[in-house]
Scaffold this active site. Sequence first.
Site, PDB file in Angstrom:
ATOM      1  N   ASP A 120     -32.675 -26.504 -52.434  1.00  0.00           N
ATOM      2  CA  ASP A 120     -33.965 -27.107 -52.133  1.00  0.00           C
ATOM      3  C   ASP A 120     -35.020 -25.994 -52.104  1.00  0.00           C
ATOM      4  OD1 ASP A 120     -35.201 -29.838 -51.060  1.00  0.00           O
ATOM      5  OD2 ASP A 120     -36.015 -28.252 -49.811  1.00  0.00           O
ATOM      6  N   TYR A 180     -45.295 -27.371 -48.540  1.00  0.00           N
ATOM      7  CA  TYR A 180     -45.526 -28.135 -49.769  1.00  0.00           C
ATOM      8  C   TYR A 180     -46.973 -27.997 -50.239  1.00  0.00           C
ATOM      9  CZ  TYR A 180     -40.946 -30.268 -49.363  1.00  0.00           C
ATOM     10  OH  TYR A 180     -39.581 -30.461 -49.315  1.00  0.00           O
ATOM     11  N   HIS A 236     -27.598 -33.850 -52.039  1.00  0.00           N
ATOM     12  CA  HIS A 236     -28.557 -32.772 -51.824  1.00  0.00           C
ATOM     13  C   HIS A 236     -28.157 -31.804 -50.719  1.00  0.00           C
ATOM     14  CE1 HIS A 236     -32.563 -31.064 -52.295  1.00  0.00           C
ATOM     15  NE2 HIS A 236     -32.736 -31.118 -50.989  1.00  0.00           N
TER      16      HIS A 236
END
Length: 665
Positions: free
Chosen positions: A259, A406, A463
């Site tokens: 990630d 982000y 994930h």
Amino acid sequence: MANKSPKKEKDANKKKTNHNEKSDKKSSILSFTFTKLLFISAIFAALSSYYAYKIFTTPPDMPKLDLQEYWGPYPMNSEPDLSIRPFEIEFSDIMINDLKERLLHRRPFPPPLEEVGFTYGFNSHFLTRVLDYWQNKYNFKEREQFMNKFDHFITKIQGLDVHYIHVKPPVSEDIEVLPLLMMHGWPGSVREFYEVIPKLTTPQPGKKFVFEIIAPSLPGFGFSQAPVRPGFGPVEMAIVISNLMKRIGYDKYYIHGGDFGHVMGSMLVTFYPQNVLGFHTTTPLLLFHPLENIFTLLGTLWPSLIVEPQLQSRMYPLSEHLLRLAEESGYLHLQATKPDTVGIALTDSPAGLAAYIIEKFSTWTNNAYKKSGDGNLLAKFSLTHLLDNVMVYWSTNTITTSMRTYAETLNKRFIAMRLDEIPTDVPTWGIKFKHELVFHPDCMLKLKFKNYLHSTIVEDGGHFAAMENPDILATDIFDAVDTFLQFHNHTKNPETKERVPVNPNTAKTIYDFSVKDIYGRAVKLDKYKGFVLLIVNVASQCGLTDTNYNQLNELYEKYAKSRNLRILAFPCNQFGGQEPGSEKEIIKFTKERNIKFDIFEKIEVNGESAHPLWQFLKQTQSGTFGDFIKWNFSKFIVDKNGIPVERFGPNVNPIDLEPYLAKYW
């Protein structure tokens, strides 16, 4: 009148001739003009293609880095604090009581629609169960002790207190200890690594090394301090992490990330290739590369040009995967634009925080889980473990600062750096779990990672690999670093790339030979000095395959560590065409069977093209009916001095060799 007719006819013919000449001349001019335009167009197209190719393949300049940029609060201390301080995670009574009060007095949730599962988001019926467990059954003090089972430290880097876990393995002197930097993502934390760390610090059969783990909380996540001003993106975070490793005392190290941890790994191998010895990732992808989109669209027309047939469903039909990404990426747009707004809600509500984070552990583990009323969360995780991760964010109040990452990544400034277009030579290895959000084939990954050595394909998992599949992940990291070690040894000794074949008639031991492993890397067999060896020719589609592969694995697991047994398997297609696959297909076959022993390249064992090693084996230990190998799964025992001492036919099962092997321990 009759006398004038020939003249008129003559004039008419003359006019016609002149007209034809003009028409021919005009056609000739048009033809020449068209040819000229076509030629010019071809040149223009060629130049345009050339310039487009240059634009797409010419890497941008490396951005200038400020290696000591200050991100902490002002005023700055005139003398920076370089100390490394022990740290303990604390779930204080005040925090626990406040949390329980908030959980107790939460408002009733609107009931979910009938039979929607998790398709509208976290099912409020199941959320009530999660929150009741958190309030009444989650043992805060016991979990605090669990979180402190490893050694924790904090040190100030560029004005920020950076937290990290540091685990040193207790091993004997003959086991090499290699530093491994492990980086988590969002909405994960260092808690992700608690199950896999003990497996990485314990020697595996056939491996002469283990790992010393350094697992930082990324700045703004969990127990690491967040920057106080904007502009702290992946580049700036990578500098902090690099400085952290230098502070701890490591100039060279290996990296694992997933990630956002993958993004950090990509930054580090771009900026610090001299420090990173190898990069292992559970999220092998490119974020922003122009050729990535071209490759993807090209694959919609000819998928086999881009991705192997057996993996096409992970990428195509493109519309299905884009639809899933659209469903799962709403959080990304929100956090890239207004992280503080949603952060206020999640900071104030433990129910909201739990729903927001834990929901990702459902659909990101397997998209089909959204059909279940409980998100099928308990199929792979426990409520305790899921809430451990939530507690990292709640107890530190870092959900907002983690989401700002982000906004600092998906912006014009970072994208304009074009960092995915800057290639790196650091050896890289990816593991691709079936239900990962994004799948990029190896041909894409090699646009940046020039030494992308291998992808491990797993037909399950999603994930959060470290929590869901710690055994698979640990084994893969060991395999990857073992390959990185061989890569660096091969690079340091380029003369091994083109070795003159050893004459089997003059060789004394198998140590005189070099072979290539299944990944195409040169291996000098003198690396097996002091080991008892079992050398076998193998095949994937033989009637003897199941028995032999299972028992070879059994022998290896039983004696690799206790008796220094090594098994060398050489695929061969000379017997009934029963090993027809490519190297990649053989790798996939052996991975599915969880093969532990060493697999080498496909060779011939008989005839003029027989590999020199096998010529030597046959000459040293002749068979009942001559030197030639009779069938798949012929076996040679080689003693600790590298001398072939016994030979067995395909009819002898590997497990029956135990008393013969025991003679040479």
